[in-house]
Motif scaffolding. Structure first.
Motif, PDB file in Angstrom:
ATOM      1  N   ASP A 124       0.787  -1.246   0.000  1.00 12.81           N
ATOM      2  CA  ASP A 124       0.000   0.000   0.000  1.00 12.81           C
ATOM      3  C   ASP A 124       0.817   1.293   0.000  1.00 12.81           C
ATOM      4  OD1 ASP A 124       0.190  -1.363   2.628  1.00 12.81           O
ATOM      5  OD2 ASP A 124      -0.619   0.500   3.417  1.00 12.81           O
ATOM      6  N   ASP A 132      -3.139  -3.112  -0.710  1.00 17.00           N
ATOM      7  CA  ASP A 132      -1.959  -3.803  -0.191  1.00 17.00           C
ATOM      8  C   ASP A 132      -1.376  -4.808  -1.181  1.00 17.00           C
ATOM      9  OD1 ASP A 132      -3.186  -2.518   2.002  1.00 17.00           O
ATOM     10  OD2 ASP A 132      -2.199  -3.876   3.395  1.00 17.00           O
ATOM     11  N   PHE A 207      -3.347   6.577   9.985  1.00 21.32           N
ATOM     12  CA  PHE A 207      -2.185   5.868   9.416  1.00 21.32           C
ATOM     13  C   PHE A 207      -2.148   6.061   7.900  1.00 21.32           C
ATOM     14  CE2 PHE A 207      -0.393   2.311   7.140  1.00 21.32           C
ATOM     15  CZ  PHE A 207       0.756   1.973   7.821  1.00 21.32           C
ATOM     16  N   ARG A 208      -3.302   5.934   7.277  1.00 19.25           N
ATOM     17  CA  ARG A 208      -3.334   6.069   5.814  1.00 19.25           C
ATOM     18  C   ARG A 208      -2.966   7.493   5.389  1.00 19.25           C
ATOM     19  NH1 ARG A 208      -8.728   2.343   4.711  1.00 19.25           N
ATOM     20  NH2 ARG A 208      -7.779   0.414   5.495  1.00 19.25           N
ATOM     21  N   THR A 277      -3.770   0.961  17.151  1.00 21.42           N
ATOM     22  CA  THR A 277      -3.711   1.609  15.845  1.00 21.42           C
ATOM     23  C   THR A 277      -3.872   3.128  15.945  1.00 21.42           C
ATOM     24  OG1 THR A 277      -6.068   1.304  15.619  1.00 21.42           O
ATOM     25  CG2 THR A 277      -4.657  -0.411  14.669  1.00 21.42           C
TER      26      THR A 277
HETATM   27  C1  PBG Z   1      -1.256  -1.332   5.693  1.00 18.87           C
HETATM   28  C2  PBG Z   1      -1.248  -1.023   7.141  1.00 18.87           C
HETATM   29  C3  PBG Z   1      -2.242  -0.317   7.811  1.00 18.87           C
HETATM   30  C4  PBG Z   1      -1.841  -0.202   9.138  1.00 18.87           C
HETATM   31  C5  PBG Z   1      -0.595  -0.827   9.255  1.00 18.87           C
HETATM   32  N1  PBG Z   1      -0.246  -1.337   8.012  1.00 18.87           N
HETATM   33  C6  PBG Z   1      -3.481   0.276   7.277  1.00 18.87           C
HETATM   34  C7  PBG Z   1      -4.348  -0.522   6.409  1.00 18.87           C
HETATM   35  O1  PBG Z   1      -4.364  -1.757   6.465  1.00 18.87           O
HETATM   36  O2  PBG Z   1      -5.040   0.094   5.628  1.00 18.87           O
HETATM   37  C8  PBG Z   1      -2.627   0.515  10.192  1.00 18.87           C
HETATM   38  C9  PBG Z   1      -1.889   1.016  11.376  1.00 18.87           C
HETATM   39  C10 PBG Z   1      -2.612   2.061  12.141  1.00 18.87           C
HETATM   40  O3  PBG Z   1      -3.764   2.440  11.865  1.00 18.87           O
HETATM   41  O4  PBG Z   1      -1.992   2.570  13.087  1.00 18.87           O
HETATM   42  N2  PBG Z   1      -0.490  -2.368   5.236  1.00 18.87           N
END
Ligand code: PBG
Length: 326
Positions: A124, A132, A207-208, A277
């Motif tokens: 991603d 992903d 995060f995104r 998260t």
């Molecule tokens: C994507 C990934 C995400 C997180 C970690 N790795 C977001 C998603 O799956 O869309 C989220 C971590 C967070 O929100 O702190 N590979």
């Protein structure tokens, strides 16, 4: 016999008694600290939806790693915000040995910082569409084509010096493929932390934003991440990842999934981690900012709950601050 024979409050009468009887306590070694990377030098970029968390350029990441090691944190987890020009349909940048995350790992290792470095295995941060994995003709994520790239990506990161590779993508069979690839390359000591039970959660928004995938994302990730309504299925996911060669497993998110953490801890002996998260970080910070409670107390209560549920360790954006306060 006088009534009541057992007085539970007898155990709570004084601080020393409560201290003596406490079942779980946090320690700096419980934490893995997730850090966001950006290009540049001496660059700090605030993340709007993640109050108090920033992206750092590699030179500053080395400093953060030093601070974490000094505070007794055993490992950091790196997540890159890839330059727009390096994102594509094929996520080729994920395999570039000189990509942002690989350069960061090498810099931390070359600086001699004594800390574990964990890297994110997923596409991603590199895809133009924010998923992903690679997209098939019908727009779904192509499992097997993605797994092939993930295994190569993990090896590229291991060769840059990553101690732990952590697939966060939820493709089927990727742990086995990564394990085989690492073994074939003689990388016997590279550990795998499997995001084993990762849910299609609404708590990943900040995060995104941090890795720059949010605005690009078309659709959602429910075709590969787990349904938040499922608990038992998490046990199947964990069992598969351990059978394929994961060294540690993770449940994610954490605060809203303590039941899943407890069930996994009950049924499996492998080290178990949970990810507090970005959305959960924001829940605490924004609730405190709104005056809903004492911020430090809410934070410590949330983190302690992970230990009570059975976690070996916690990925938390609060790690450095909490390690200092302990
Ligand atoms: C994507 C990934 C995400 C997180 C970690 N790795 C977001 C998603 O799956 O869309 C989220 C971590 C967070 O929100 O702190 N590979």
């Amino acid at each position: 016999m006088s009534y009541p024979a057992t007085r539970m409050r007898r155990r709570r009468q004084a601080p020393w008694m409560r201290e003596m009887l406490r079942e779980h306590r946090l320690h700096p070694s419980d934490f893995i600290w997730p850090l966001f990377l950006c290009e540049g030098k001496n660059e700090t970029q605030a993340i709007g939806s993640l109050r108090g968390v920033s992206r750092f350029s590699i030179d500053l990441i080395v400093e953060r790693a030093r601070e974490a090691a000094a505070a007794g944190i055993p490992a950091i987890a790196l997540f890159p915000n890839t330059a727009d020009k390096d994102r594509s349909e094929t996520a080729a940048e994920a395999l570039n040995p000189d990509n942002l995350i690989c350069r960061a790992v090498r810099s931390v290792k070359e600086a001699g910082v004594e800390i574990g470095v964990m890297t994110d295995v997923a596409l991603d941060p590199y895809t133009s569409h924010g998923h992903d994995g690679l997209l098939a003709e019908d727009g779904s994520v192509d499992n097997d084509a993605t797994v092939e790239i993930l295994a190569r990506q993990a090896l590229v990161q291991a060769e840059a010096g990553a101690d732990i590779v952590a697939p966060s993508d939820m493709m089927d069979g990727r742990i086995g493929a990564i394990r085989d690839t690492l073994e074939d390359a003689g990388r016997h000591n590279t550990a795998i932390m499997a995001y084993a039970a990762k849910y299609a959660s609404s708590l990943y928004g900040p995060f995104r934003e941090a890795v720059g995938s949010g605005d690009r994302l078309k659709g959602d990730k429910r075709g590969y991440q787990m349904d938040p309504a499922n608990g038992r299925e998490a046990l199947e996911e964990v069992e598969l990842d351990l059978a394929e060669g994961a060294d540690f497993v993770m449940v994610k998110p954490g605060m809203l999934y303590l039941d899943v953490i407890a069930r996994v801890a009950d049924q499996f002996d492998a080290p178990l981690f949970a990810y507090m998260t970005s959305g959960e970080y924001a829940m605490v910070e924004e609730a405190a900012a709104a005056g809903a409670g004492d911020r430090d107390k809410m934070l410590m209560e949330a983190l302690t709950a992970f230990k009570r549920a059975g976690c070996t360790g916690i990925l938390s954006y609060h790690a450095l601050e909490v390690a200092h306060s302990l």
